[in-house]
Every structure is written in structure tokens, then in C-alpha cells.
Design a protein around this motif. Structure first.
Motif, mmCIF file in Angstrom:
data_model
loop_
_atom_site.group_PDB
_atom_site.id
_atom_site.type_symbol
_atom_site.label_atom_id
_atom_site.label_comp_id
_atom_site.label_asym_id
_atom_site.label_seq_id
_atom_site.Cartn_x
_atom_site.Cartn_y
_atom_site.Cartn_z
ATOM 1 N N VAL A 20 6.138 -14.119 -56.675
ATOM 2 C CA VAL A 20 4.943 -13.694 -55.613
ATOM 3 C C VAL A 20 4.112 -12.789 -56.377
ATOM 4 C CG1 VAL A 20 4.451 -12.523 -53.383
ATOM 5 C CG2 VAL A 20 6.697 -14.142 -53.738
ATOM 6 N N ASP A 21 2.852 -13.137 -56.199
ATOM 7 C CA ASP A 21 1.838 -12.163 -56.788
ATOM 8 C C ASP A 21 1.856 -10.963 -55.942
ATOM 9 O OD1 ASP A 21 -0.795 -10.708 -56.895
ATOM 10 O OD2 ASP A 21 -1.306 -12.517 -58.450
ATOM 11 N N PRO A 22 1.937 -9.745 -56.513
ATOM 12 C CA PRO A 22 1.659 -8.467 -55.656
ATOM 13 C C PRO A 22 0.630 -8.353 -54.641
ATOM 14 C CG PRO A 22 1.374 -8.051 -57.886
ATOM 15 C CD PRO A 22 1.890 -9.576 -58.003
ATOM 16 N N CYS A 23 -0.730 -9.212 -55.047
ATOM 17 C CA CYS A 23 -1.663 -9.128 -54.183
ATOM 18 C C CYS A 23 -1.849 -9.828 -53.099
ATOM 19 C CB CYS A 23 -3.025 -9.176 -54.919
ATOM 20 S SG CYS A 23 -3.463 -8.081 -56.266
ATOM 21 N N ASP A 24 -0.746 -10.889 -53.241
ATOM 22 C CA ASP A 24 -0.553 -11.695 -52.123
ATOM 23 C C ASP A 24 0.298 -11.201 -50.972
ATOM 24 O OD1 ASP A 24 -2.260 -13.667 -53.296
ATOM 25 O OD2 ASP A 24 -0.776 -14.886 -54.248
ATOM 26 N N VAL A 42 -0.242 -0.634 -47.746
ATOM 27 C CA VAL A 42 -1.109 -0.825 -49.004
ATOM 28 C C VAL A 42 -2.305 -1.526 -48.640
ATOM 29 C CG1 VAL A 42 1.272 -0.983 -50.198
ATOM 30 C CG2 VAL A 42 0.303 -3.067 -49.364
ATOM 31 N N THR A 43 -2.398 -2.208 -47.519
ATOM 32 C CA THR A 43 -3.607 -3.063 -47.364
ATOM 33 C C THR A 43 -4.870 -2.149 -46.848
ATOM 34 O OG1 THR A 43 -2.964 -3.710 -45.047
ATOM 35 C CG2 THR A 43 -2.613 -5.385 -46.926
ATOM 36 N N ASN A 44 -4.236 -0.621 -46.576
ATOM 37 C CA ASN A 44 -5.326 0.397 -45.933
ATOM 38 C C ASN A 44 -5.500 1.284 -47.076
ATOM 39 O OD1 ASN A 44 -6.454 -0.282 -43.363
ATOM 40 N ND2 ASN A 44 -4.309 -0.431 -42.935
ATOM 41 N N SER A 45 -5.119 0.814 -48.518
ATOM 42 C CA SER A 45 -5.071 1.859 -49.503
ATOM 43 C C SER A 45 -6.099 1.181 -50.522
ATOM 44 C CB SER A 45 -3.770 2.039 -50.321
ATOM 45 O OG SER A 45 -3.675 2.666 -51.254
ATOM 46 N N GLU A 46 -7.318 1.857 -50.731
ATOM 47 C CA GLU A 46 -7.918 1.431 -51.722
ATOM 48 C C GLU A 46 -7.327 1.513 -53.228
ATOM 49 O OE1 GLU A 46 -8.569 3.631 -49.557
ATOM 50 O OE2 GLU A 46 -10.637 3.439 -48.843
ATOM 51 N N PHE A 94 -4.155 1.246 -54.053
ATOM 52 C CA PHE A 94 -3.139 0.283 -54.452
ATOM 53 C C PHE A 94 -4.099 -1.001 -54.859
ATOM 54 C CE2 PHE A 94 -1.616 -3.776 -53.164
ATOM 55 C CZ PHE A 94 -0.303 -3.761 -53.884
ATOM 56 N N ALA A 95 -5.245 -1.319 -54.225
ATOM 57 C CA ALA A 95 -6.220 -2.440 -54.804
ATOM 58 C C ALA A 95 -6.566 -2.384 -56.027
ATOM 59 C CB ALA A 95 -7.233 -2.691 -53.808
ATOM 60 N N GLU A 96 -7.125 -1.067 -56.485
ATOM 61 C CA GLU A 96 -7.361 -0.689 -57.892
ATOM 62 C C GLU A 96 -6.180 -0.808 -58.958
ATOM 63 O OE1 GLU A 96 -9.636 2.714 -60.201
ATOM 64 O OE2 GLU A 96 -9.710 3.004 -58.038
ATOM 65 N N LYS A 154 -8.089 -8.343 -56.077
ATOM 66 C CA LYS A 154 -9.719 -8.559 -55.639
ATOM 67 C C LYS A 154 -9.817 -8.711 -53.940
ATOM 68 C CE LYS A 154 -10.016 -11.947 -59.520
ATOM 69 N NZ LYS A 154 -10.356 -13.157 -60.187
ATOM 70 N N LEU A 155 -11.185 -8.051 -53.962
ATOM 71 C CA LEU A 155 -11.642 -8.109 -52.509
ATOM 72 C C LEU A 155 -11.542 -9.537 -51.897
ATOM 73 C CD1 LEU A 155 -13.021 -6.512 -50.166
ATOM 74 C CD2 LEU A 155 -15.098 -7.143 -51.090
ATOM 75 N N GLY A 156 -10.741 -9.746 -50.836
ATOM 76 C CA GLY A 156 -10.395 -10.948 -50.231
ATOM 77 C C GLY A 156 -9.110 -11.447 -50.262
ATOM 78 N N SER A 157 -8.284 -10.945 -51.035
ATOM 79 C CA SER A 157 -6.919 -11.151 -51.307
ATOM 80 C C SER A 157 -6.109 -10.350 -50.227
ATOM 81 C CB SER A 157 -6.524 -10.501 -52.731
ATOM 82 O OG SER A 157 -6.386 -9.139 -52.573
ATOM 83 N N ALA A 158 -5.003 -11.029 -49.966
ATOM 84 C CA ALA A 158 -4.087 -10.583 -48.585
ATOM 85 C C ALA A 158 -3.771 -9.059 -48.764
ATOM 86 C CB ALA A 158 -2.783 -11.425 -48.633
ATOM 87 N N MET A 159 -3.943 -8.474 -49.865
ATOM 88 C CA MET A 159 -3.637 -7.132 -49.887
ATOM 89 C C MET A 159 -4.628 -6.407 -49.908
ATOM 90 S SD MET A 159 -0.233 -6.810 -49.635
ATOM 91 C CE MET A 159 -0.571 -8.188 -48.379
ATOM 92 N N HIS A 160 -5.828 -7.070 -50.048
ATOM 93 C CA HIS A 160 -7.235 -6.187 -50.205
ATOM 94 C C HIS A 160 -8.215 -7.000 -49.350
ATOM 95 C CE1 HIS A 160 -10.376 -3.660 -51.314
ATOM 96 N NE2 HIS A 160 -10.816 -4.321 -52.293
ATOM 97 N N PRO A 161 -7.771 -7.389 -48.019
ATOM 98 C CA PRO A 161 -8.767 -8.235 -47.016
ATOM 99 C C PRO A 161 -10.156 -7.836 -46.984
ATOM 100 C CG PRO A 161 -7.173 -7.025 -45.920
ATOM 101 C CD PRO A 161 -6.739 -6.472 -47.269
#
Length: 723
Positions: free
Chosen positions: A75-79, A695-699, A701-703, A708-715
Motif C-alpha cells: 500500500v502506498d502511504p499516500c493512499d 495525517v490528512t489534516n497535516s501539511e 505529513f504530505a510534504e 501529491k495534492l488530490g491523493s487520499a492522504m492529501h485531498p
């Protein structure tokens, strides 16, 4: 929790529900490894090298392999960061005795249970601490437990049946001898509270003087809580599990199949009618008050009987009525119980048996059950021994330094929160500066020793483990209620008893006096180990500390000032923004669907825990970064030196990626359908969505994970943030 665990968690405390790991620490229990401490930062490379012993290297390699074994690399961590971090956890954990969900954090309780077994043999330490008599009694009960036949529960044991008959009777067993005219469902439920059994009165205690009880709607069912739609037919898991439990108890009394079926059917019919009353409520206490007001019902007249049965007649209200009882609910429930009188008595009888049931499936689980029972029911005694043996000053020093760094981090957030006006910021900074903290536990030796002496009253009956267990359950509840039962003898600033117990896997923020607590029992993997890289320490214990600090500024904490007084210290403008930011969390978490039960997370009920998770994670990362900068500036003349590697052997992760992995793996868990239902309307978000929401509310984490913007963890670019 399962019946062996010890602490009921009040809604008045805002907790980081902590517990944890199932393996034995290779360095001895719990803090014997030589390791770097956060507050004693090495100043040169040679000193750093000297802090890393072969034993530490071996431990880190072992723990790194353990963390890796929990992960699902497909599983991709961003998914899905939870599945990436925890997807294999349930497949590698050791089987344990548990009727509740399994959780990486909660599993620390099994480590503490094993220590309980060791503690009871330390006679010299007991003598030194002047608790030899109490330890001898605990050992007698423990030995009786180990020798008892606990699986299946001997439901027909004379001790259990005599108790049931003394408090209301068991019509399924007693037949025509059961006297319906003298039966009171309310009085029987009041008696059940004396043994910690879940009947039709769901009692907890307010955690401040005078420590009176308060009441929540009861949760009906045994192994699976019941709701209207999930027991609509007999094919549901909820129906089958509860039916199996009841038939098991009734079998002990040699009831015919026809009679057992009639009893089970009667209980389900009662539940359905009782749930129709409950369905008029939502999970908030305001609905109770609102319904009382809308229906203009008179005060439910039986509460005085409850206080006589459960609280020795203590009158917390000086004879005046209280509005806390949800009179509408109990007035309507009384009508339902009158319709199903015999079924209610059968249900309450089996609820008592369920409380006494070890629920041990395999013989190898019995030792664990006995350890957990002693730990949970004789907590103040075991705690005294544990704290004397297993909590040291060096650990205290490191945790204290970490708290300081976390508070500095949060203070900077307050200073840079541009939506706070000057006066509100001043009040917020004053409150932060006024927070006191305790590490290990709150200390009140006189009060603790007074409670410990009560264990001398435990009667261990040599030829009857069931009677011994009944006696222990009764004593345990009387100790839980101790402050309330003696409120006229104690000072008004007396602390809740739960704060005296260091041997628990919890951390607390206490609004009443603006204080926070990091209990000794939390200081085990996966929350903490002294040998860990600092990135992991800050991602786990640092986050948990930050979580508690943030509770002082969530939607409940924000209603209390620096002295713990209930006061609105917010300007209208800042308060409006605060509410808007809080609502973002409500809306965000309310979108999470739990497919296993086709229900969504209750974003309103869980908002304060979610705000605390977000704030705690943000504070911990900022504190870690500040800590690393300090390390890099060490040495003479501010020469820059690289700190010891802050990565974990065997994991191809940067330090800050490890930080987030540590956070996520705190919440690795294994749920069955019944566990989702049990936790659905609790104040903590179900573990998986707790991780995903944070994590989806952590900028950051996304960095750090390059999502990428629009991924499940960076919606989306705009995330929820209060602090």
C-alpha cells in the motif's frame, strides 16, 4: 475494555487512551537499557558513540524489525497511511485474552499484568513498604484464581445464585418461587452497580468534589451491544452472540431447550422495546435535558432507593432533586419494564453472571485472566509496589524535558495564531504558562495508604472462588466510590482517585485545576523506550503529551481559564473563529464511513479528541525539529555537529517519516463487528480513522511523504486546524 482491565474513562477527563505492546523488553523491565536522554544531549561525536552499547544496537534492530512486521508495503502511504503502517499488525500479534478490540497501545496492559505476577512474590519489598498483610491477601486470591474452574463459568454455583436471589431473583431458574410482586427492576439494577455489572443503571463518578455519581444511558447486551436495527432478526451477529451467551448460562441450570428459548426470546423482546425509548435520544446529554423539558415529566421517584442501595444513603443534593437523571428516559423505561417484568429479571441476573465470567476460552489464558483481575481490582496496592520498583528518576527527567519542549512548541503556536485578538491571546498564554504537570502519578501517600488498608477487608473463601470473586468485585467498587462515599471527610480540593494510579496506561488533562499527567504505565513500547531514536520518541510519547496539552484548549478546555475556573475568556471575534475551526473537524470526521457496520464516525462527539490529535501531532513535530536544531548547535563555538542517527535500523525511512510511522503504529488495531458498535458513539474516533484524520489534516505529513495534492492522504490544500 475487557473485564480484566481497570479503568473506566470518564467523559470529564479528556484522555489519550494509552496502552500497548505484547512483547518482553530485551533490556529488562522496564528501563534498564543504557540510552541517550533528551535532556542530557551529548556534546561531541565521541560521547555519542559511547552511548550506543551493543545491547542497545541489538534492541533497536529487534524493535525496528517488529515495526516493519506491522506494515503493509503493498500500500502506498499516500493512499492509506493506516494500512501502510498497520496493515499486517493483526497477523503477527500474539493471541491474548480479550473480549474487546486488540490495540497496539492497549496491549501494554498485558505487560503490566505480567509484572503484577512478579510483584506479588516480592515479600521483602512488601515488608519495606509496610504492605505485607495486603500482599498476602492478594496472593491468596491470585492462587485461588489460578486453581479455580473458571471456564465455562459455573453459573449455577450456590454463591452466584444466592447473590442473585438476594437482589431480585432469577425467574428462569426459580420458576413459581420467584415473587413478581416484590421485584423491582430499578432496585436490582442499583444492586448490580455494587459489583460493577452493567444493568439498567449506567453509573460513573464526577471526577471532582464531592465525587457524586452521574448517569449515562445503559448499553444493552452482553458480548455485542444491541441496537434496534441489528437485532431485528435472529441471523445478525449481534443476535447470535447474545443468544449464545445466554444459552450458555441457562444450560448450567439444566433448563429444557423449550424453556431456554422462551427466556432468550423474552430478553430480546424486552431489549427491542427498551431500545425504542433509547432511539429518541442522541449521544449527547443535552438531548436528555431537552426531552425532559419537552415532555414536562415529573422527577423519576426511585433515585433515593438507588442512593440507599449503592451509596449507603449519602445525600449529595441535601434532599433537593437533581436534573441529571434523565427523568423522561427512566419514566418510559419503567413502563417497558412493567410489561416485561420476568424478562428484565432474567436479563439482570445474567448481567451479573456476565460480570463474574472470566470469558476464558483456552486454559492457557487463565493465568492472564487472574493477573488482570488482581491488577484491576487491587490497583492501589499493586501500584505502590510497581512505582517503588519500576519508575526511576532518570526516566522522570527525560519526560520532564520532553514536556518542556512540547509546551514551548504549543506556546509558539499561540503566539503565532493570527486569528486570536490581543486580549484572548494574553489569556491563552497565561493559561498555558499556568499548566502544572505530574509524571508517574499524582502523589498523596496518606490517601493512597488509606485505600490500600481497605484490602484487609477482602475475605478470600478457601473453598469457594466464586464467593471470593464476589467479595473482590464488591470491594473494588466501594474503593472506586471511596471519595464520594466519604466526601464529608475529605478536602474540597481532593484529586480523583484515578490520578493516584501510576500503573495505568493513560495520560490525562484535568480541566478543574489546569493540570496534565503522564502516568508511569504509559512508558512502554509502542509509546516510549529510552533507547529509541528521538524522532520515534517525539512521534509517540511527544504526540501523546501534545495531545493532552491541546485538551486545555479544545472546545471543553476553552471554557476554563488558567485557574481551572469555568469562565468565558474569549472575545466574540476570536470565539467565532474558534468555533468555525472546530466545526471543520466535525465535518471532516463525519465523512468517514465504517463499512463493517455501515455507519459514519460521529464527528461532533469525537471533535475534542480529534482537535487534540491534530494539535498534539503538530506540536510534537515542531518540538522535535527544535530539539534537532539544538543538537546541531552543540559543541564549542557553536560548531555544527551531526546528531546520532535518528533512524531505526531496518526501516528505510527518514527521521521525520519515522516520526509519523511511530504515531500511526500507536493505533494499530484489530476490530470485530461488535467492537465497532461498542465504540461508535464514544468520544475517541475509531483507531483507523484517528490516524487517517490526523495525517490528512497535516501539511507536514504530505510534504514528508511526498503526497501529491488530490491523493487520499492529501485531498485538499485547506486542512482543518485549530492550533
Amino acid at each position: 475494555m475487557n473485564q480484566g482491565t481497570m479503568f473506566s474513562i470518564s467523559k470529564y477527563f479528556r484522555l489519550a487512551w494509552i496502552a500497548g505492546l505484547t512483547y518482553i523488553l530485551i533490556c529488562g523491565f522496564p528501563f534498564e537499557c543504557e540510552a541517550r536522554s533528551v535532556d542530557n544531549e551529548p556534546q561531541d561525536d565521541s560521547e555519542r558513540e559511547n552511548t550506543i552499547t551493543d545491547e542497545t544496537v541489538e534492541y533497536l534492530q529487534s524493535y525496528g524489525a517488529k515495526m516493519k512486521s506491522y506494515m503493509n508495503f503493498s500500500v502506498d502511504p499516500c493512499d492509506d497511511f493506516y494500512e501502510y503502517s498497520c496493515g499486517n499488525w493483526k497477523n503477527v500479534i500474539k493471541p491474548r485474552l480479550s473480549s474487546d478490540r486488540r490495540s497496539n497501545l492497549l496491549d501494554i496492559m498485558y505487560t503490566l499484568a505480567e509484572v503484577t505476577d512478579q510483584i506479588l512474590t516480592r515479600t521483602e519489598m512488601a515488608e519495606a513498604l509496610n504492605v505485607s498483610e495486603e500482599v498476602a491477601i492478594a496472593q491468596r486470591f491470585y492462587n485461588a484464581c489460578l486453581a479455580a474452574d473458571v471456564s465455562p463459568l459455573p453459573a449455577a454455583d450456590p454463591a452466584y445464585l444466592a447473590l442473585i436471589r438476594s437482589i431480585g431473583g432469577f425467574p428462569a431458574v426459580d420458576g413459581d418461587a420467584w415473587n413478581a410482586s416484590s421485584f423491582s427492576w430499578f432496585n436490582m439494577s442499583a444492586h448490580l452497580t455494587n459489583y460493577g455489572a452493567s444493568g439498567l443503571i449506567n453509573e460513573d463518578e464526577v471526577p471532582h468534589f464531592p465525587f457524586e455519581p452521574y448517569f449515562k444511558l445503559p448499553e444493552l447486551g452482553f458480548d455485542h451491544v444491541v441496537h434496534t436495527d441489528i437485532i431485528a432478526n435472529s441471523s445478525s451477529r449481534a443476535y447470535k452472540m447474545n443468544e449464545k451467551r445466554m444459552r450458555g448460562y441457562l444450560k448450567s441450570y439444566n433448563l429444557t431447550e423449550e424453556k431456554a428459548t422462551a427466556v432468550v426470546t423474552g430478553v430480546f423482546d424486552f431489549w427491542r422495546d427498551a431500545l425504542a425509548v433509547e432511539d429518541k435520544f442522541n449521544s449527547s446529554e443535552e438531548s436528555c435535558i431537552l426531552l425532559d423539558s419537552l415532555h414536562s415529566v415529573p422527577a423519576f421517584g426511585q433515585w433515593r432507593s438507588y442512593y440507599e442501595i449503592a451509596w449507603n444513603g449519602v445525600d449529595f443534593h441535601n434532599g433537593t432533586d437533581s436534573s441529571e437523571y434523565c427523568d423522561f428516559y427512566y419514566t418510559e423505561l419503567d413502563k417497558v419494564c412493567a410489561k416485561h417484568q420476568e424478562a428484565v429479571a432474567n436479563y439482570l441476573s445474567m448481567a451479573l453472571l456476565y460480570r463474574m465470567d472470566a470469558k476464558v476460552k483456552d486454559v492457557q489464558d487463565q493465568k492472564e485472566y487472574c493477573q488482570l483481575t488482581v491488577l484491576g481490582s487491587m490497583a492501589h496496592l499493586i501500584n505502590k509496589l510497581y512505582m517503588a520498583k519500576h519508575f526511576d528518576e532518570e526516566t522522570h527527567s527525560e519526560i520532564s524535558a520532553m514536556i518542556k519542549k512540547l509546551r514551548e512548541s504549543f506556546r509558539q503556536m499561540l503566539e503565532h495564531a493570527d486569528w486570536l485578538d490581543t486580549e484572548t491571546r494574553r489569556e491563552a498564554l497565561l493559561k498555558e504558562a499556568s499548566i502544572t504537570h505530574q509524571i508517574g502519578s499524582y502523589k498523596d501517600e496518606e490517601h493512597s495508604n488509606l485505600l490500600i488498608r481497605q484490602y484487609r477487608n477482602l475475605s478470600v473463601v478457601d473453598d469457594s472462588y466464586p464467593q471470593s470473586l464476589i467479595n473482590l468485585r464488591r470491594l473494588s467498587i466501594s474503593l472506586r466510590r471511596y471519595n464520594g462515599l466519604h466526601f464529608d471527610e475529605i478536602a474540597t480540593d481532593t484529586k480523583p482517585l484515578v490520578l493516584l494510579l501510576g500503573m495505568q496506561v493513560n495520560a490525562f488533562y484535568y480541566n478543574r485545576d489546569n493540570s496534565m499527567y503522564v502516568m508511569a504505565g504509559i512508558l512502554h513500547p509502542p509509546a516510549y523506550h529510552r533507547s529509541w531514536p528521538d524522532s520515534l520518541k517525539f512521534g509517540t510519547l511527544g504526540y501523546l503529551i501534545g495531545h493532552e496539552v491541546t485538551h486545555g484548549f479544545d472546545t471543553v478546555g476553552a471554557t476554563h481559564d488558567s485557574d481551572g475556573q469555568s469562565r468565558n475568556w474569549w472575545s466574540k471575534k476570536s470565539e467565532a473563529v474558534f468555533k468555525e475551526r472546530s466545526k471543520c473537524f466535525v465535518d471532516h470526521y463525519s465523512t468517514y464511513l465504517i463499512p463493517e457496520i455501515n455507519r459514519k464516525i460521529n464527528g461532533n462527539e469525537t471533535k475534542d479528541e480529534n482537535i487534540a490529535d491534530s494539535g498534539g501531532l503538530r506540536e510534537a513535530l515542531a518540538a522535535y525539529r527544535s530539539h534537532i536544531k539544538q543538537l546541531q548547535k552543540g559543541g564549542e563555538d557553536n560548531e555544527t555537529t551531526a546528531p546520532r542517527s535518528d533512524q531505526m535500523p531496518g526501516l528505510d525511512l527518514s527521521p521525520e517519516q519515522l516520526f509519523f510511522l511511530g504515531f500511526a503504529q500507536l493505533w494499530c488495531a484489530s476490530y470485530k463487528e461488535e467492537h465497532f458498535w461498542h465504540e461508535l458513539n464514544k468520544e475517541h474516533t475509531i483507531d483507523k480513522y484517528r490516524v487517517l484524520g490526523a495525517v490528512t489534516n497535516s501539511e507536514d505529513f504530505a510534504e514528508i511523504y511526498n503526497c501529491k495534492l488530490g491523493s487520499a492522504m492529501h485531498p485538499k490544500s485547506n486542512t482543518c486546524r485549530v492550533w
